[in-house]
Design a protein around this motif. Sequence first.
Motif, PDB file in Angstrom:
ATOM      1  N   ALA A 221      27.669 -26.995 -63.786  1.00 15.12           N
ATOM      2  CA  ALA A 221      28.124 -28.365 -63.561  1.00 15.12           C
ATOM      3  C   ALA A 221      28.364 -29.091 -64.869  1.00 15.12           C
ATOM      4  N   ASP A 222      27.634 -28.696 -65.895  1.00 13.56           N
ATOM      5  CA  ASP A 222      27.753 -29.352 -67.200  1.00 13.56           C
ATOM      6  C   ASP A 222      28.080 -28.290 -68.254  1.00 13.56           C
ATOM      7  N   PRO A 223      29.349 -27.917 -68.417  1.00 10.97           N
ATOM      8  CA  PRO A 223      29.712 -26.812 -69.307  1.00 10.97           C
ATOM      9  C   PRO A 223      29.373 -27.102 -70.762  1.00 10.97           C
ATOM     10  N   GLY A 224      28.972 -26.068 -71.478  1.00 12.84           N
ATOM     11  CA  GLY A 224      28.606 -26.212 -72.879  1.00 12.84           C
ATOM     12  C   GLY A 224      29.741 -25.861 -73.810  1.00 12.84           C
ATOM     13  N   LEU A 225      29.466 -25.931 -75.099  1.00 17.16           N
ATOM     14  CA  LEU A 225      30.458 -25.612 -76.120  1.00 17.16           C
ATOM     15  C   LEU A 225      30.570 -24.103 -76.280  1.00 17.16           C
ATOM     16  N   LEU A 226      31.804 -23.604 -76.341  1.00 18.01           N
ATOM     17  CA  LEU A 226      32.061 -22.190 -76.584  1.00 18.01           C
ATOM     18  C   LEU A 226      32.833 -22.035 -77.889  1.00 18.01           C
ATOM     19  N   TRP A 227      32.441 -21.060 -78.665  1.00 13.54           N
ATOM     20  CA  TRP A 227      33.120 -20.753 -79.930  1.00 13.54           C
ATOM     21  C   TRP A 227      34.525 -20.240 -79.650  1.00 13.54           C
ATOM     22  N   GLY A 228      34.667 -19.360 -78.687  1.00  7.49           N
ATOM     23  CA  GLY A 228      35.995 -18.856 -78.318  1.00  7.49           C
ATOM     24  C   GLY A 228      36.269 -17.484 -78.901  1.00  7.49           C
ATOM     25  N   ASP A 229      36.411 -17.409 -80.216  1.00  8.44           N
ATOM     26  CA  ASP A 229      36.694 -16.133 -80.883  1.00  8.44           C
ATOM     27  C   ASP A 229      35.406 -15.610 -81.509  1.00  8.44           C
TER      28      ASP A 229
END
Length: 357
Positions: A221-229
């Motif tokens: 419900a509360d998505p966090g930060l993702l680096w991605g690569d």
Amino acid sequence: MPVPQQRDRDVTQRRLAAWLTDRLPGAADPRVEVELPERSGFSHETLLVDAVWPTAGGPHRERLVVRVASPTYQVMPVSRLHEEYQVLRALAATDVPVPVVYGYEPDPQVLGAPFYVMSREDGWVPPDLPSYHREGPVAALDEGSREALWWSGVDILHRVHRLDPRRLGLRSLADSATAPVALADQLDFYEEHLGYFGCADSPQVRDALRLLRGALPPQPADPGLLWGDARLGNIVFRGVRAAAVLDWEMVSLGPGEADLAWYLYLDRHLSEGIGAERLTGLPDRAATVARYEELTGRSVAPHLGWYEVFAGLRFAVITARVGRLLVEHSIVACEDDVPLARNAARLLSRTLAAVAG
């Protein structure tokens, strides 16, 4: 896959010197030396810069990196250079080690495209080409040091994922055009742009999209930060400890499983995916998942397979786009000459077969 750069060094040095005068603390009429790498990666043009100016204690030198949006070699349909800069600036107040950023310039008149400037960090980076599993500084380490290196990368994932995007002022990432929060919307994005990426006829990509749509996992419900690569090749190490985390152009909001799966999948590409034996000492998938679950205090195993297929899908479409760009700019004669894209498609096929089996 590197691409050639073309830029007037003298003009670049003169314009950067003027731009940096107002942005480097204490800089007064800096002398700027720009190193133009013979080849640079896709997405952004990278300039290595030394800025020197006089002080009471003698000449002061700052080693910098300038990231310039590429008007020609663009992998994603939309540039996210400004978002990348915003993330680096926000992370400066956290325990995620990132380069210092000195400013963002949206006006293309300065260097031909928008750009930002950051510090150049001392250390070393595990190479992608040749794969660190085959040769280079990781292969030269003993098994204990390789293990420590790997765990340092996993610890970075944990540090990123426990951050609150709202407190960092990064909630706007939820509106990203290329990385929407909802997984179904992300699949829509890639499917709508298959022609752009150059893989509209790829059976592996089509099969992956069908599988992923048919088994969407629950989302926080509360998505966090993702680096991605998230991968070893985007970390500057000092010894075997992470000193700086680079390349945030795939940053998004979502569950940590997405980063963990990418971390595992890209390492798999650089070993199994290219026919190289994986280095001993590097923890395997099961140990990595267990360590991540211990750090985060939550189970990720139930849906990690879905995210690994998702990683394979994204990697396949990105490498297909790279292959198309190499052909369009006459760097190779045809896309069959790009082993990166072929290897990515084959690894996705094996991943899909394992899931189906």
